[in-house]
Write a protein that holds these residues in place. Structure first.
Motif, PDB file in Angstrom:
ATOM      1  N   PHE A 138       0.827  -1.215   0.000  1.00 14.09           N
ATOM      2  CA  PHE A 138       0.000   0.000   0.000  1.00 14.09           C
ATOM      3  C   PHE A 138       0.858   1.261   0.000  1.00 14.09           C
ATOM      4  CE2 PHE A 138      -2.614  -3.273   2.206  1.00 14.09           C
ATOM      5  CZ  PHE A 138      -3.536  -3.442   1.193  1.00 14.09           C
ATOM      6  N   ARG A 139       2.018   1.161   0.622  1.00  9.24           N
ATOM      7  CA  ARG A 139       2.885   2.335   0.675  1.00  9.24           C
ATOM      8  C   ARG A 139       3.299   2.758  -0.751  1.00  9.24           C
ATOM      9  NH1 ARG A 139       5.837   4.065   5.150  1.00  9.24           N
ATOM     10  NH2 ARG A 139       5.213   2.149   6.179  1.00  9.24           N
ATOM     11  N   ALA A 140       3.696   1.753  -1.546  1.00  9.15           N
ATOM     12  CA  ALA A 140       4.101   2.046  -2.924  1.00  9.15           C
ATOM     13  C   ALA A 140       2.918   2.578  -3.735  1.00  9.15           C
ATOM     14  CB  ALA A 140       4.676   0.793  -3.583  1.00  9.15           C
ATOM     15  N   ALA A 141       1.746   2.000  -3.512  1.00  8.24           N
ATOM     16  CA  ALA A 141       0.553   2.477  -4.233  1.00  8.24           C
ATOM     17  C   ALA A 141       0.263   3.931  -3.872  1.00  8.24           C
ATOM     18  CB  ALA A 141      -0.649   1.597  -3.896  1.00  8.24           C
ATOM     19  N   LEU A 142       0.451   4.248  -2.581  1.00  6.99           N
ATOM     20  CA  LEU A 142       0.148   5.611  -2.134  1.00  6.99           C
ATOM     21  C   LEU A 142       1.136   6.625  -2.676  1.00  6.99           C
ATOM     22  CD1 LEU A 142      -0.974   5.041   1.545  1.00  6.99           C
ATOM     23  CD2 LEU A 142      -2.344   5.991  -0.324  1.00  6.99           C
ATOM     24  N   GLN A 143       2.375   6.192  -2.843  1.00  5.47           N
ATOM     25  CA  GLN A 143       3.363   7.126  -3.402  1.00  5.47           C
ATOM     26  C   GLN A 143       2.879   7.660  -4.740  1.00  5.47           C
ATOM     27  OE1 GLN A 143       7.172   5.224  -3.420  1.00  5.47           O
ATOM     28  NE2 GLN A 143       7.538   5.768  -1.270  1.00  5.47           N
ATOM     29  N   ILE A 144       2.158   6.837  -5.458  1.00  7.04           N
ATOM     30  CA  ILE A 144       1.608   7.283  -6.746  1.00  7.04           C
ATOM     31  C   ILE A 144       0.270   8.005  -6.533  1.00  7.04           C
ATOM     32  CG2 ILE A 144       0.786   6.518  -9.002  1.00  7.04           C
ATOM     33  CD1 ILE A 144       2.700   4.091  -8.682  1.00  7.04           C
ATOM     34  N   LEU A 145      -0.617   7.364  -5.771  1.00  9.12           N
ATOM     35  CA  LEU A 145      -1.986   7.890  -5.677  1.00  9.12           C
ATOM     36  C   LEU A 145      -2.094   9.180  -4.862  1.00  9.12           C
ATOM     37  CD1 LEU A 145      -3.943   4.532  -5.238  1.00  9.12           C
ATOM     38  CD2 LEU A 145      -3.700   5.917  -7.297  1.00  9.12           C
ATOM     39  N   GLU A 146      -1.080   9.460  -4.034  1.00  9.33           N
ATOM     40  CA  GLU A 146      -1.125  10.696  -3.242  1.00  9.33           C
ATOM     41  C   GLU A 146      -0.570  11.885  -4.015  1.00  9.33           C
ATOM     42  OE1 GLU A 146      -2.773  11.098  -0.402  1.00  9.33           O
ATOM     43  OE2 GLU A 146      -1.867   9.952   1.248  1.00  9.33           O
ATOM     44  N   GLN A 147      -0.193  11.677  -5.260  1.00 10.96           N
ATOM     45  CA  GLN A 147       0.267  12.809  -6.063  1.00 10.96           C
ATOM     46  C   GLN A 147      -0.877  13.804  -6.247  1.00 10.96           C
ATOM     47  OE1 GLN A 147       2.509  11.754  -9.743  1.00 10.96           O
ATOM     48  NE2 GLN A 147       2.321   9.676  -8.926  1.00 10.96           N
ATOM     49  N   PRO A 148      -0.536  15.100  -6.259  1.00 10.68           N
ATOM     50  CA  PRO A 148      -1.587  16.122  -6.339  1.00 10.68           C
ATOM     51  C   PRO A 148      -2.531  15.956  -7.537  1.00 10.68           C
ATOM     52  CG  PRO A 148       0.589  17.140  -6.076  1.00 10.68           C
ATOM     53  CD  PRO A 148       0.810  15.672  -6.106  1.00 10.68           C
ATOM     54  N   GLU A 149      -2.006  15.460  -8.665  1.00  4.90           N
ATOM     55  CA  GLU A 149      -2.895  15.327  -9.837  1.00  4.90           C
ATOM     56  C   GLU A 149      -4.034  14.353  -9.562  1.00  4.90           C
ATOM     57  OE1 GLU A 149       0.761  14.880 -10.337  1.00  4.90           O
ATOM     58  OE2 GLU A 149       0.825  14.708 -12.541  1.00  4.90           O
ATOM     59  N   PHE A 150      -3.735  13.300  -8.806  1.00  3.79           N
ATOM     60  CA  PHE A 150      -4.783  12.323  -8.515  1.00  3.79           C
ATOM     61  C   PHE A 150      -5.844  12.921  -7.597  1.00  3.79           C
ATOM     62  CE2 PHE A 150      -1.713   9.124  -9.974  1.00  3.79           C
ATOM     63  CZ  PHE A 150      -2.549   8.388 -10.792  1.00  3.79           C
ATOM     64  N   ARG A 151      -5.371  13.678  -6.597  1.00  2.00           N
ATOM     65  CA  ARG A 151      -6.336  14.324  -5.707  1.00  2.00           C
ATOM     66  C   ARG A 151      -7.176  15.329  -6.480  1.00  2.00           C
ATOM     67  NH1 ARG A 151      -5.083  14.950  -0.348  1.00  2.00           N
ATOM     68  NH2 ARG A 151      -3.522  13.558   0.479  1.00  2.00           N
ATOM     69  N   ALA A 152      -6.496  16.087  -7.352  1.00  2.00           N
ATOM     70  CA  ALA A 152      -7.189  17.140  -8.094  1.00  2.00           C
ATOM     71  C   ALA A 152      -8.229  16.557  -9.052  1.00  2.00           C
ATOM     72  CB  ALA A 152      -6.180  17.994  -8.857  1.00  2.00           C
ATOM     73  N   ALA A 153      -7.938  15.355  -9.577  1.00  2.00           N
ATOM     74  CA  ALA A 153      -8.877  14.748 -10.532  1.00  2.00           C
ATOM     75  C   ALA A 153     -10.215  14.476  -9.852  1.00  2.00           C
ATOM     76  CB  ALA A 153      -8.294  13.458 -11.088  1.00  2.00           C
ATOM     77  N   ALA A 154     -10.194  14.252  -8.529  1.00  2.00           N
ATOM     78  CA  ALA A 154     -11.409  13.980  -7.743  1.00  2.00           C
ATOM     79  C   ALA A 154     -12.308  12.980  -8.463  1.00  2.00           C
ATOM     80  CB  ALA A 154     -12.177  15.272  -7.456  1.00  2.00           C
ATOM     81  N   TYR A 155     -11.675  11.927  -8.922  1.00  2.00           N
ATOM     82  CA  TYR A 155     -12.345  10.923  -9.716  1.00  2.00           C
ATOM     83  C   TYR A 155     -12.637   9.732  -8.798  1.00  2.00           C
ATOM     84  CZ  TYR A 155     -12.852   7.958 -13.842  1.00  2.00           C
ATOM     85  OH  TYR A 155     -13.338   7.114 -14.792  1.00  2.00           O
TER      86      TYR A 155
END
Ligand SMILES: [Zn+2]
Length: 239
Positions: A138-155
């Motif tokens: 999960f840590r590795a997954a979060l390193q990607i998913l916590e990037q601002p673009e993912f949050r901003a996509a609000a998908y």
């Protein structure tokens, strides 16, 4: 299973008269076919109208038992009692921890629930994150998913799998916040699963009663997740 077969079975599925082998095929198709997924969701929503979803939890009230001076005199007794209680508490905490281990939600490569995202770069990154996710890294997954673009996509898809990764990474409170937003938006794509995993977020915050209530709520709904929710209610009751 073909779409038309699925459509024919919706009625018996919602009435829970479907036979077991077909039920499995039905649920498999449900998670793989966006058209049928939404079709069932609409039927389900109509039937679930009576079920209210409570997002806000009431503040917890603690009652403290004050030891009487008399008890203080029975020092030895108290020591024994305390250690016995601590031991029992330890065992209970262990069982609770065991219970808080969750199965990963279904994920299909190129997951389409909730519609397609047009940003190809983000999609490729997401697929990469999901590889780690499926290995429970999960840590590795979060390193990607916590990037601002993912949050901003609000998908919804990104938010949902970020929430589950947070949950797996021991950040239950943050996970619960995201899941609450998905539940509140009533987006059918991840609604049931958000309810289900919110139960685990509560378990991981040692909020056993709220977790039980959460699973019980889902167990009472017409949902492909209700069977799993019922199992969780039973396991919590057996603690
Ligand atoms: Zn279909």
């Amino acid at each position: 299973m073909k779409c038309h077969e699925f459509q024919d079975l919706i009625g018996s599925y919602l009435q829970e008269t479907i036979e077991e082998p077909r039920r499995e095929l039905f649920e498999e198709h449900f998670f793989q076919c966006r058209k049928c997924f939404l079709g069932l969701k609409i039927n389900e929503t109509l039937q679930n109208k009576g079920v209210r979803i409570l997002l806000e939890e009431k503040p917890r009230l603690f009652s403290f038992r004050i030891l009487r001076p008399v008890l203080a005199m029975a020092g030895l007794f108290l020591v024994i009692l305390t250690s016995a209680l601590l031991l029992r508490h330890d065992r209970r905490t262990d069982r609770l921890r065991e219970l808080a281990v969750f199965d990963l939600p279904l994920y299909h490569q190129g997951e389409m629930r909730g519609g397609a995202e047009s940003n190809a770069r983000l999609e490729a990154e997401f697929t990469r994150a999901m590889r780690s996710f499926q290995d429970r890294d999960f840590r590795a997954a979060l390193q990607i998913l916590e990037q601002p673009e993912f949050r901003a996509a609000a998908y919804p898809k990104y938010d949902f799998f970020r929430a589950i990764s947070l949950l797996g990474n021991g950040e239950a409170e943050k996970a619960a916040g995201i899941l609450d937003r998905i539940i509140g938006s009533m987006d059918p794509a991840y609604f049931d699963e958000a309810l289900y995993y919110k139960g685990f977020a509560l378990l991981r915050q040692d909020r056993q009663l709220q977790a039980r209530a959460q699973f019980a709520k889902l167990a009472g709904m017409l949902s492909p997740m209700s069977g799993k929710a019922r199992v969780m209610v039973r396991k919590i009751d057996e603690l």
